[in-house]
Design an enzyme around this catalytic site. Sequence first.
Site, PDB file in Angstrom:
ATOM      1  N   CYS A  75     -36.592  30.498  98.933  1.00 53.95           N
ATOM      2  CA  CYS A  75     -36.239  31.421 100.014  1.00 53.95           C
ATOM      3  C   CYS A  75     -37.504  32.191 100.338  1.00 53.95           C
ATOM      4  CB  CYS A  75     -35.149  32.383  99.544  1.00 53.95           C
ATOM      5  SG  CYS A  75     -34.558  33.448 100.868  1.00 53.95           S
ATOM      6  N   CYS A 112     -37.674  35.474 101.543  1.00 53.95           N
ATOM      7  CA  CYS A 112     -37.568  36.940 101.681  1.00 53.95           C
ATOM      8  C   CYS A 112     -38.594  37.725 100.851  1.00 53.95           C
ATOM      9  CB  CYS A 112     -36.156  37.421 101.412  1.00 53.95           C
ATOM     10  SG  CYS A 112     -35.518  37.012  99.794  1.00 53.95           S
ATOM     11  N   CYS A 125     -35.280  36.101 105.334  1.00 57.71           N
ATOM     12  CA  CYS A 125     -35.306  34.877 104.522  1.00 57.71           C
ATOM     13  C   CYS A 125     -35.984  33.702 105.211  1.00 57.71           C
ATOM     14  CB  CYS A 125     -33.893  34.515 104.085  1.00 57.71           C
ATOM     15  SG  CYS A 125     -33.149  35.794 103.053  1.00 57.71           S
ATOM     16  N   LYS A 133     -22.962  31.823 100.169  1.00 54.21           N
ATOM     17  CA  LYS A 133     -23.643  33.081  99.817  1.00 54.21           C
ATOM     18  C   LYS A 133     -23.283  34.137 100.853  1.00 54.21           C
ATOM     19  CE  LYS A 133     -28.265  35.006  99.228  1.00 54.21           C
ATOM     20  NZ  LYS A 133     -29.687  34.698  99.079  1.00 54.21           N
ATOM     21  N   ARG A 168     -33.005  43.446  95.219  1.00 53.72           N
ATOM     22  CA  ARG A 168     -34.027  43.640  96.258  1.00 53.72           C
ATOM     23  C   ARG A 168     -35.095  44.616  95.809  1.00 53.72           C
ATOM     24  NH1 ARG A 168     -30.008  43.248 101.507  1.00 53.72           N
ATOM     25  NH2 ARG A 168     -29.365  41.103 101.048  1.00 53.72           N
ATOM     26  N   ARG A 181     -28.872  40.797 106.822  1.00 53.10           N
ATOM     27  CA  ARG A 181     -28.880  39.336 106.729  1.00 53.10           C
ATOM     28  C   ARG A 181     -27.603  38.708 107.287  1.00 53.10           C
ATOM     29  NH1 ARG A 181     -33.367  39.383 103.867  1.00 53.10           N
ATOM     30  NH2 ARG A 181     -33.560  40.020 101.678  1.00 53.10           N
ATOM     31  N   GLU A 188     -19.080  26.045 104.330  1.00 55.72           N
ATOM     32  CA  GLU A 188     -20.506  26.064 103.964  1.00 55.72           C
ATOM     33  C   GLU A 188     -20.781  25.194 102.738  1.00 55.72           C
ATOM     34  OE1 GLU A 188     -23.347  27.107 105.053  1.00 55.72           O
ATOM     35  OE2 GLU A 188     -22.908  28.519 106.657  1.00 55.72           O
ATOM     36  N   LYS A 236     -21.677  33.066  95.536  1.00 53.70           N
ATOM     37  CA  LYS A 236     -22.468  34.251  95.200  1.00 53.70           C
ATOM     38  C   LYS A 236     -22.139  35.375  96.156  1.00 53.70           C
ATOM     39  CE  LYS A 236     -27.121  35.865  95.506  1.00 53.70           C
ATOM     40  NZ  LYS A 236     -28.416  35.662  96.050  1.00 53.70           N
ATOM     41  N   SER A 256     -27.000  41.059  90.792  1.00 55.27           N
ATOM     42  CA  SER A 256     -27.598  42.280  90.245  1.00 55.27           C
ATOM     43  C   SER A 256     -26.672  43.500  90.311  1.00 55.27           C
ATOM     44  CB  SER A 256     -28.906  42.567  90.983  1.00 55.27           C
ATOM     45  OG  SER A 256     -28.686  42.691  92.379  1.00 55.27           O
ATOM     46  N   TYR A 310     -27.770  38.053  84.475  1.00 48.61           N
ATOM     47  CA  TYR A 310     -28.792  38.801  83.743  1.00 48.61           C
ATOM     48  C   TYR A 310     -28.310  39.096  82.328  1.00 48.61           C
ATOM     49  CZ  TYR A 310     -30.239  39.070  88.545  1.00 48.61           C
ATOM     50  OH  TYR A 310     -30.595  38.711  89.822  1.00 48.61           O
TER      51      TYR A 310
HETATM   52  C1  PBG Z   1     -32.890  35.534  97.989  1.00 44.80           C
HETATM   53  C2  PBG Z   1     -31.912  35.950  96.963  1.00 44.80           C
HETATM   54  C3  PBG Z   1     -31.201  37.152  96.815  1.00 44.80           C
HETATM   55  C4  PBG Z   1     -30.511  37.071  95.605  1.00 44.80           C
HETATM   56  C5  PBG Z   1     -30.799  35.826  95.059  1.00 44.80           C
HETATM   57  N1  PBG Z   1     -31.648  35.138  95.920  1.00 44.80           N
HETATM   58  C6  PBG Z   1     -31.197  38.383  97.624  1.00 44.80           C
HETATM   59  C7  PBG Z   1     -30.769  38.416  99.008  1.00 44.80           C
HETATM   60  O1  PBG Z   1     -30.183  37.470  99.547  1.00 44.80           O
HETATM   61  O2  PBG Z   1     -31.063  39.440  99.615  1.00 44.80           O
HETATM   62  C8  PBG Z   1     -29.652  38.146  95.010  1.00 44.80           C
HETATM   63  C9  PBG Z   1     -29.432  38.049  93.544  1.00 44.80           C
HETATM   64  C10 PBG Z   1     -28.920  39.277  92.901  1.00 44.80           C
HETATM   65  O3  PBG Z   1     -28.533  40.265  93.546  1.00 44.80           O
HETATM   66  O4  PBG Z   1     -28.896  39.278  91.665  1.00 44.80           O
HETATM   67  N2  PBG Z   1     -32.433  35.369  99.268  1.00 44.80           N
END
Ligand code: PBG
Length: 322
Positions: free
Chosen positions: A118, A120, A128, A193, A203, A215, A231, A246, A272, A311
Amino acid sequence: MYPERRLRRNRLNSAMRRMTETFKLSADDFILPLFVTSGQNKKESIETLPGVYRYSSDKLADVVSKVTVPAVLLFGVPDEGRKDESGSSALDSAGIIPMAISAIKSVRPDLCVITDVCLCAYTNHGHCGVLNENDVDNDKTLVVLADMAVVHAKAGADIIAPSAMMDGQVAAIRDALDDNGFNNKAIMSYSTKFASSFYGPFREAAKSSPDFGDRSSYQLGFSDKAQAVIESLEDEKEGADWLMVKPAVAYLDVLSEIRSKTLLPIAAYHVSGEYAMLKYAAKAGVIDERKAVIETMTAIKRSGANAIITYYAEEICQWLGF
Ligand code: PBG
């Protein structure tokens, strides 16, 4: 029916309960996300993610030497000065992710290395993909994502994990990998996602917040279940080897729906914000961390996940004695 039927009989004692436990966690259920930064001898803490760090490649080698789970998922965090409009440093074959892959493989050739694909963290605007006016240009972005995937494959990644939510990204990456002799590299698509407020701490960790807008023109809306399912099914048709949902906990219904519609393995990303909620509640003494985490992970597995990206991966292995 009661009183003839007494369901509590099967729950009478621990031995009886163990016999009906269907979803037991093992080390093999988990994937550990890791943040990689440039430089040497770095272990930077992340304020919003207690217990998670950004490591330089050399330090990463120490970390992975002790990893119990079968796979790690790598995120590159380039220096601010290396970011540009199109995220070009993501294509550097001597960049942070290629360096990290070789550092990991030199100490743990057995470990499965998955790389996030990605832009970003590599663009100066934090979106992204490549911009076209004020939105991300889908088809221009595909070209960069495909090149990035090939760079990772060349460096030794086992699985490429595109997370940009561009239409056609799996097909574009599959073609590019095959054209470059990497038909044995798998694709784990971040297929379903959502545009979620649970990515906040990530982030901060990846320094990847968009500097304008959000996004929602590419990530899914949380109230549209049909698109969320489509999707993943589209990515299966494009050749994905793994699908993903996710975040995890707020989307277990979506996970279970996709589970019923595909035979592919599915990963669920316990993101996260979900991690941070448990950590901070535990720190405040509100919940028993260990029990709450095991309950959460079991629920994700029960809903149909073959792997959970979290994590907590290594902590769980310690707690459960794996
Ligand atoms: C990249 C990406 C993101 C996450 C994983 N890959 C962030 C986003 O889409 O802004 C988030 C993972 C997390 O919050 O642990 N695009």
